[in-house]
Design a protein around this motif. Structure first.
Motif, short mmCIF file in Angstrom:
data_model
loop_
_atom_site.label_atom_id
_atom_site.label_comp_id
_atom_site.label_asym_id
_atom_site.label_seq_id
_atom_site.Cartn_x
_atom_site.Cartn_y
_atom_site.Cartn_z
N ALA A 1 0.82 -1.22 0.00
CA ALA A 1 0.00 0.00 0.00
C ALA A 1 0.85 1.26 0.00
O ALA A 1 0.43 2.30 -0.50
CB ALA A 1 -0.94 0.00 1.21
N ASP A 2 2.05 1.18 0.59
CA ASP A 2 2.99 2.31 0.59
C ASP A 2 4.11 2.02 -0.39
O ASP A 2 4.97 1.17 -0.14
CB ASP A 2 3.57 2.53 2.00
N THR A 3 4.09 2.72 -1.51
CA THR A 3 5.11 2.54 -2.55
C THR A 3 5.69 3.91 -2.89
O THR A 3 5.39 4.91 -2.25
CB THR A 3 4.49 1.93 -3.81
N THR A 4 6.51 3.94 -3.93
CA THR A 4 7.07 5.22 -4.38
C THR A 4 5.99 6.13 -4.94
O THR A 4 6.22 7.33 -5.14
CB THR A 4 8.14 4.99 -5.45
N GLU A 5 4.79 5.59 -5.19
CA GLU A 5 3.68 6.38 -5.69
C GLU A 5 2.87 7.02 -4.56
O GLU A 5 1.87 7.69 -4.82
CB GLU A 5 2.74 5.49 -6.53
N ARG A 6 3.31 6.84 -3.33
CA ARG A 6 2.58 7.36 -2.18
C ARG A 6 2.38 8.86 -2.28
O ARG A 6 3.29 9.61 -2.61
CB ARG A 6 3.33 7.02 -0.89
N LEU A 7 1.14 9.32 -1.96
CA LEU A 7 0.79 10.74 -2.06
C LEU A 7 0.86 11.46 -0.72
O LEU A 7 0.92 12.69 -0.68
CB LEU A 7 -0.64 10.87 -2.63
N GLY A 8 0.83 10.70 0.36
CA GLY A 8 0.84 11.30 1.67
C GLY A 8 2.25 11.58 2.16
O GLY A 8 3.24 11.40 1.44
N PRO A 9 2.37 12.03 3.42
CA PRO A 9 3.69 12.29 4.00
C PRO A 9 4.56 11.03 3.93
O PRO A 9 4.04 9.91 3.96
CB PRO A 9 3.36 12.65 5.46
N PRO A 10 5.88 11.17 3.83
CA PRO A 10 6.76 10.01 3.69
C PRO A 10 6.68 9.09 4.90
O PRO A 10 6.52 9.55 6.02
CB PRO A 10 8.16 10.63 3.55
N ARG A 11 6.80 7.80 4.65
CA ARG A 11 6.78 6.80 5.70
C ARG A 11 8.17 6.20 5.84
O ARG A 11 8.86 5.94 4.85
CB ARG A 11 5.77 5.71 5.38
N ALA A 12 8.57 5.96 7.07
CA ALA A 12 9.94 5.54 7.36
C ALA A 12 10.32 4.23 6.68
O ALA A 12 11.42 4.09 6.14
CB ALA A 12 10.13 5.41 8.88
N THR A 13 9.41 3.25 6.68
CA THR A 13 9.73 1.96 6.06
C THR A 13 9.78 2.09 4.55
O THR A 13 10.71 1.60 3.90
CB THR A 13 8.68 0.91 6.46
N GLN A 14 8.79 2.74 3.98
CA GLN A 14 8.73 2.89 2.52
C GLN A 14 9.91 3.67 1.98
O GLN A 14 10.43 3.37 0.91
CB GLN A 14 7.40 3.57 2.15
N GLN A 15 10.39 4.65 2.75
CA GLN A 15 11.52 5.46 2.32
C GLN A 15 12.85 4.74 2.51
O GLN A 15 13.88 5.21 2.03
CB GLN A 15 11.54 6.78 3.09
N GLY A 16 12.85 3.63 3.25
CA GLY A 16 14.09 2.93 3.51
C GLY A 16 14.89 3.49 4.66
O GLY A 16 16.05 3.11 4.88
N TRP A 17 14.29 4.39 5.43
CA TRP A 17 14.99 4.97 6.58
C TRP A 17 15.14 3.95 7.70
O TRP A 17 16.13 3.95 8.42
CB TRP A 17 14.23 6.18 7.11
#
Length: 299
Positions: A76-92
């Motif tokens: 559900a959280d991919t590089t196409e995400r429209l909302g604020p960045p998510r820590a896991t999806q961003q690789g942080w």
């Protein structure tokens, strides 16, 4: 330039962002309203009140972290995400690290809850365990609630009715009708917040088979749901006052109504990332309404 190409935050900042601090109003407001209701029934016990707030915030953060990890793993959280960045999806942060953080928050919430059970009685143990299981099941487990259109019900019940009534129970060891009624508008504005989120993410949620009510019933439903939840929040203080269950000061909550104009306008006129402004405006509405409602109830 994409968000992924920007410099990553420090580990501490990444964890801070993963907790979604702007959403913590959803944990704070029910406790504030519950304490206001309790103050009408007797003097407040401030140490249990603090424990209730800490436990509520830990459950909120733990739920957010589970959501961060599971939405990434379920696509559900991919590089196409429209909302604020998510820590896991961003690789942080790795999914396993975020999962461990969520489990730690829930474990600490359980420990705080055990002390509150000792203070107020065993019924709170049932409420606490069910709340923890529901927080995990929001996006985790074999039947994630948010993926089957039940996220709205979860928010209304657990961040509204249960959170307010549970706070009152800790203070009074009783469950009053006023506690349940006061939980309705708190939960309703939480659902309004979720409605904006689901309208914004309708396309990416559908692609990930996240069957929110907006995915199932359309963007029009999400907009109507938002209006209905704000209307419910504004009608409850009037109903409480008319029924003689609360003083006239409870109508102060209606002063927050103008704050609904901006998010409603955005919800009906913009799409995509621009709806993040509606999300922030709704969070502000929830906080201001909650504080005014609490002050009004406590008079």
């Amino acid at each position: 330039m994409t968000a992924l190409s920007s410099a990553p935050p420090s580990p501490l900042a990444a964890w801070a962002l993963a907790t979604r601090p702007k959403t913590l109003v959803a944990g704070f407001v029910p406790v504030a309203v519950g304490l206001a209701v309790s103050s009408r029934l007797g003097p407040l016990a401030w140490l249990p009140a603090l424990g209730t707030l800490v436990g509520a915030l830990l459950i909120q953060v733990g739920t957010n972290l589970f959501n961060d990890a599971y939405d990434f793993e379920r696509g559900a959280d991919t590089t196409e995400r429209l909302g604020p960045p998510r820590a896991t999806q961003q690789g942080w942060l790795s999914p396993s690290a975020v999962m461990r953080g969520a489990i730690t928050c829930f474990a600490l919430a359980f420990l705080v809850g055990l002390w509150l059970v000792w203070v107020s009685g065993w019924p709170l143990l049932v409420v606490g365990v069910v709340s923890l299981l529901a927080g995990y099941a929001y996006t985790g487990g074999p039947f994630p609630l948010a993926y089957h259109g039940l996220g709205d019900v979860f928010v209304l019940v657990f961040f509204g009715l249960v959170a307010v009534a549970g706070t009152v129970f800790v203070q009074t060891q009783t469950l009053s009708p006023l506690a349940l009624l006061a939980g309705l508008p708190v939960g309703a504005l939480g659902v309004a917040l979720l409605a904006v989120n689901n309208v914004r993410d309708e396309k990416t949620d559908a692609a990930a088979n996240k069957r929110t009510l907006v995915v199932r019933l359309g963007v029009g439903f999400g907009r109507a749901e938002y209006l209905a939840m704000v209307a419910l929040a504004m009608l409850v203080p009037v109903a409480l006052w008319a029924a003689g269950l609360a003083p006239v000061t409870v109508l102060a909550a209606l002063l927050a109504l103008p704050l609904a104009v901006k998010p409603v306008k955005l919800l009906f006129t913009v799409k995509g990332p621009a709806l993040n402004q509606a999300l922030a405006a709704t969070a502000k509405l929830q906080l201001v309404y909650g504080l005014l409602f609490a002050v009004g109830l406590s008079r």
